[in-house]
Scaffold this motif. Sequence first.
Motif, mmCIF file in Angstrom:
data_model
loop_
_atom_site.group_PDB
_atom_site.id
_atom_site.type_symbol
_atom_site.label_atom_id
_atom_site.label_comp_id
_atom_site.label_asym_id
_atom_site.label_seq_id
_atom_site.Cartn_x
_atom_site.Cartn_y
_atom_site.Cartn_z
ATOM 1 N N ILE A 44 0.882 -1.163 0.000
ATOM 2 C CA ILE A 44 0.000 0.000 0.000
ATOM 3 C C ILE A 44 0.920 1.214 0.000
ATOM 4 O O ILE A 44 1.714 1.395 0.930
ATOM 5 C CB ILE A 44 -0.917 0.025 1.241
ATOM 6 N N HIS A 45 0.824 2.037 -1.042
ATOM 7 C CA HIS A 45 1.709 3.186 -1.201
ATOM 8 C C HIS A 45 1.002 4.489 -0.865
ATOM 9 O O HIS A 45 -0.155 4.674 -1.224
ATOM 10 C CB HIS A 45 2.223 3.275 -2.644
ATOM 11 N N ALA A 46 1.747 5.382 -0.215
ATOM 12 C CA ALA A 46 1.283 6.750 0.020
ATOM 13 C C ALA A 46 2.518 7.635 0.089
ATOM 14 O O ALA A 46 3.502 7.288 0.770
ATOM 15 C CB ALA A 46 0.475 6.855 1.306
ATOM 16 N N VAL A 86 5.942 2.704 1.001
ATOM 17 C CA VAL A 86 5.050 1.605 1.356
ATOM 18 C C VAL A 86 4.672 1.784 2.820
ATOM 19 O O VAL A 86 5.533 1.775 3.696
ATOM 20 C CB VAL A 86 5.706 0.229 1.115
ATOM 21 N N ASP A 132 -3.146 1.215 -4.312
ATOM 22 C CA ASP A 132 -2.676 2.589 -4.468
ATOM 23 C C ASP A 132 -3.783 3.584 -4.125
ATOM 24 O O ASP A 132 -3.527 4.614 -3.500
ATOM 25 C CB ASP A 132 -2.139 2.807 -5.876
ATOM 26 N N GLY A 149 -4.050 3.544 -0.350
ATOM 27 C CA GLY A 149 -2.973 4.283 0.311
ATOM 28 C C GLY A 149 -3.327 5.743 0.511
ATOM 29 O O GLY A 149 -3.065 6.321 1.580
ATOM 30 N N ARG A 208 -3.725 7.590 4.108
ATOM 31 C CA ARG A 208 -2.972 8.813 4.409
ATOM 32 C C ARG A 208 -3.923 9.908 4.868
ATOM 33 O O ARG A 208 -3.690 10.568 5.883
ATOM 34 C CB ARG A 208 -2.190 9.269 3.184
#
Length: 190
Positions: free
Chosen positions: A128-130, A134, A161, A164, A168
């Motif tokens: 999970i990217h933010a 990761v 994505d 994420g 955030r």
Amino acid sequence: MAEPSLPSEEEDREGDQRLLAEALSDVSAALSSTLELDDVLDLILDRASRVVPYVSGTVLLVEGDHARVMRARGYDDSMLAVQFPLTNLFRRLIETGDPVVVQDTREEPGWIVTDDAKDVLSAAVVGIHADGQVIGFISLDSVETESFTLQQAHRLQAFADHAGSAIRNARLYQDRQTEQREADRLLKAI
């Protein structure tokens, strides 16, 4: 009367892309409907099945050199808050950004077997990217080997994505709420 023709491979791909776009649109709308972190985490596993069908799965968030299970489906509550070290599998996801399909967990070095997940034999795992990092992982699991394809894992990555960004935003909201409560407490103390 002529028999209906089967869709071509290209038409199948276009149909899959259309379904993925619709699912991602639905997921984005759902994830942006709340700023409560608990709600966002629940929505992630609720909506992941629209992208990749699964029976059990987890959302893990990175905390230092561990990943903590924050939400689980298909497992009992004892899976919640379990911490895993950042194994080679997790590090590979962090370093490459590429999704991972584990066709047979018994063959995957570093796959951690827990009492709750001892029957898991295959998985699709994505980061999970933010903000270019990761911040967690989604793992969709199966009790059968070879249950997931790389194409499904790429779809799950696109979903992650979106997730994420929602995580955030929920964390920023949570931090702001905490700051506001602290400011209110200090004002009352004056």
